[in-house]
Design an enzyme around this catalytic site. Sequence first.
Site, PDB file in Angstrom:
ATOM      1  N   GLY A  33       0.701  -1.423   0.253  1.00 37.32           N
ATOM      2  CA  GLY A  33      -0.014  -0.038   0.024  1.00 37.32           C
ATOM      3  C   GLY A  33       1.287   1.531   0.227  1.00 37.32           C
ATOM      4  N   PHE A  35       2.241   2.899   2.198  1.00 38.21           N
ATOM      5  CA  PHE A  35       2.864   2.786   3.425  1.00 38.21           C
ATOM      6  C   PHE A  35       3.574   2.087   3.492  1.00 38.21           C
ATOM      7  CE2 PHE A  35       3.562   2.175   7.745  1.00 38.21           C
ATOM      8  CZ  PHE A  35       3.100   2.776   8.678  1.00 38.21           C
ATOM      9  N   ASP A 150      -9.637   9.166   2.736  1.00 36.80           N
ATOM     10  CA  ASP A 150      -8.678   8.326   2.258  1.00 36.80           C
ATOM     11  C   ASP A 150     -10.299   7.119   2.296  1.00 36.80           C
ATOM     12  OD1 ASP A 150      -7.308   7.283   0.383  1.00 36.80           O
ATOM     13  OD2 ASP A 150      -6.014   6.586   1.243  1.00 36.80           O
TER      14      ASP A 150
END
Length: 749
Positions: A33, A35, A150
């Site tokens: 992702g 992150f 988000d």
Amino acid sequence: MSFLGEFDHLKIKLQDVKLATDDFGRTKLIGRGGFGQVYKGELSLPNGRKMVAFKRLDRRLGQGNPEFYKEIMMLSKYKHENLVSLMHYCIEDDEMILVYEYASRGSLDRYIGDANLTWSQRLKICVGVARALNFLHDPTETHQRLIHRDIKSSNILLDDKWTPKVSDFGLSKAGPANQLHTYVFSNAVGTPGYCDPLYFETGFLSKESDVYSFGVVLFELMCGKMCFEYQNGRLTQILVNNWRKCYEENRLDEIVFRDIKKQMQSDSLSTFSRVAYRCINKSREERPTMAEVVKELEIALEQQEVYKNLEKKANLEEMIKIASQATAPLSYGSHEQLFRLLLKGIFLDDGTLWLSLNKNGEICEMVSATKCVSWGVRELAEDSRFSNVVMCTYNGFKVKVFTRFLTPHVTYTINIVFKITFQNSEVEKSIGTYVSCTYKLDNDTHYLYSSNANMREDGWLVIPLYQFTSNQKTHNFNITIFPLLLNWHSTQCSVEGIEFRPVENETHEDPEHKNTKDMQLTLNSRINWEKKLPAEYTDLIKWSTYSIQWTTKKELYSILRKGFLIDNGEKWLSISKSMKKRFMIPATEFLSNEKWIWKSLPESRFKQVGESRDSDEFSVTFEIKSKLLSPQTTYSCHLIYKPPENHSLIEGPIALFSQSSHFPRSIYLIVPHIAIIGDQTSREELNPSHKIKGHPKVRKDGWMEVELWEDTTDTIGTIRAYFTLNGMDIDGEYNFLGLVIQGIELRPL
């Protein structure tokens, strides 16, 4: 990083992470992702080994320390069954790792186009996510409004039971509950397709931005495809505008996921698509709140499930046979359409019989007064479901009624449905449901009395006369009825008909008892107690009059649910299952001293209770300030009392006058009895087994309660109330002498 000190109990060693993930081995990699990479692995914890997910920060992907720290702070403060739980974190050797509960089915985006994910499952997932967002948007005093920023299908995780978990709070922003625009940004962030266009255009972020993003997810689940299309690794099209246009032009059929279309009940799809469209409205002001979204999605789910239940419970052949006898030919092409018609009701016998089906597949039958009432004059009616009603005087009338379609082995209530016309129009307005009648079966020697009236939405009054259990479809009853014995003389009574309605299987168990049982079940289960506690539990404990002792979060949860005294013993505070504040105020705060004797009772939560001296009415006035209430929450208000030893003083209806209405409402301090018809038309007087608004209930603690009214708190959590209970019955024969009042309880719905 000093601020992380309060989260030291969540910190784990890098060695434990590497051991669980085979040193971040490929076989443990489950996703990527914004992150970084996500791994799964079994982590050794004090209470055993547990499968968890490890999110490993990769600074090259654009997110760094601020997002990492924010995730720790947010997920430690905001706990909900539909938010992903942060279990641990690791900061060591330049590694930054977050440890979450493991969602075994991965993210929702994997299943958008999978026909194996049924419409019912999709609805349940949507309801769960909506509840989580409503929790974030509906703050308490120490729980600020949180805007996720988000929301997208890839940030919604699913566990083995398909329970949704909203994740990834790295971009979220917190702000005050009453601030219109929480933040202004020069550069808006979010995912293309999901991000609110107004947020991109103006830089103003508000909770409606999350509503828009969630609306896009709703459309994805309804249409079976993601909101964007890629070609050769490049974004080529965003579908949201096309979806919006199809809905506006009544072309929804073109975009609905064809592989599951047959599963979708039309009512459910209509409700779902309507709220999804409102969410992606271009105007922020036209978008619903998340509380409204939750309500609409729950309705859509109920509409989807009701037909499934009916197919299991109702005799389909019998329903088809009944439909064939309708006064007007019925048009339906499926079982669902037939059930929808029957749920609304149909006419039989040339329009003199109204038949409907309830959600349990049980038949409700209503016979027109023109078919079963004697001693009256037939007249046209504009506001009745039947074309004609029977006009009777207060001298009474006879009913000879028979049933044809009742569901066997079901308990029914026999109701009379009528309206009263008074000589004085002002009396007619003021009387509300404060009416009565006497009645008896033909083979009885004495009359029964009932003032147990409820008003239908269309203004007709309903008084239950008897209950009986049907042993067959057909039954015959001969009843003599005197609709009114009032000091205010009425000119006539308009009788619509006699109704045979199945009794709902609800008991008079008080909510505290129910919550206690729910709590006991929960206490015996394996759950995350930190997550079950409200975010502001440390502040709630500080309010306690006496020191609260607890050793585990499990014990603390039990204490908060049961409740404790606050404000020097002047109020009682507890939390509901939904983590809303619930409390009771003592009688000393809202009763006038001159009409009450103050005394102590060992079974009371408060030092003093009020006992009525000899009054035919009393008033209740109070204002609850913000710290004791959850903002923007609907509360029900309940009077907690013990009836006088001489119950006959208050057996009839009590007129409840409130500041918000010109019309009184009938409530009861003693449960009205309904005559039960037995096998040989023998009867015994028992409390009704179904729940009726305005009827009292016996609480587990021995006190009684009756709901007085419902109201919604404002944005800071204030409720003001004023109402009067008038104890003079229609013959002026009783009062409140000996009534004991402990307090008023406000309970979140």
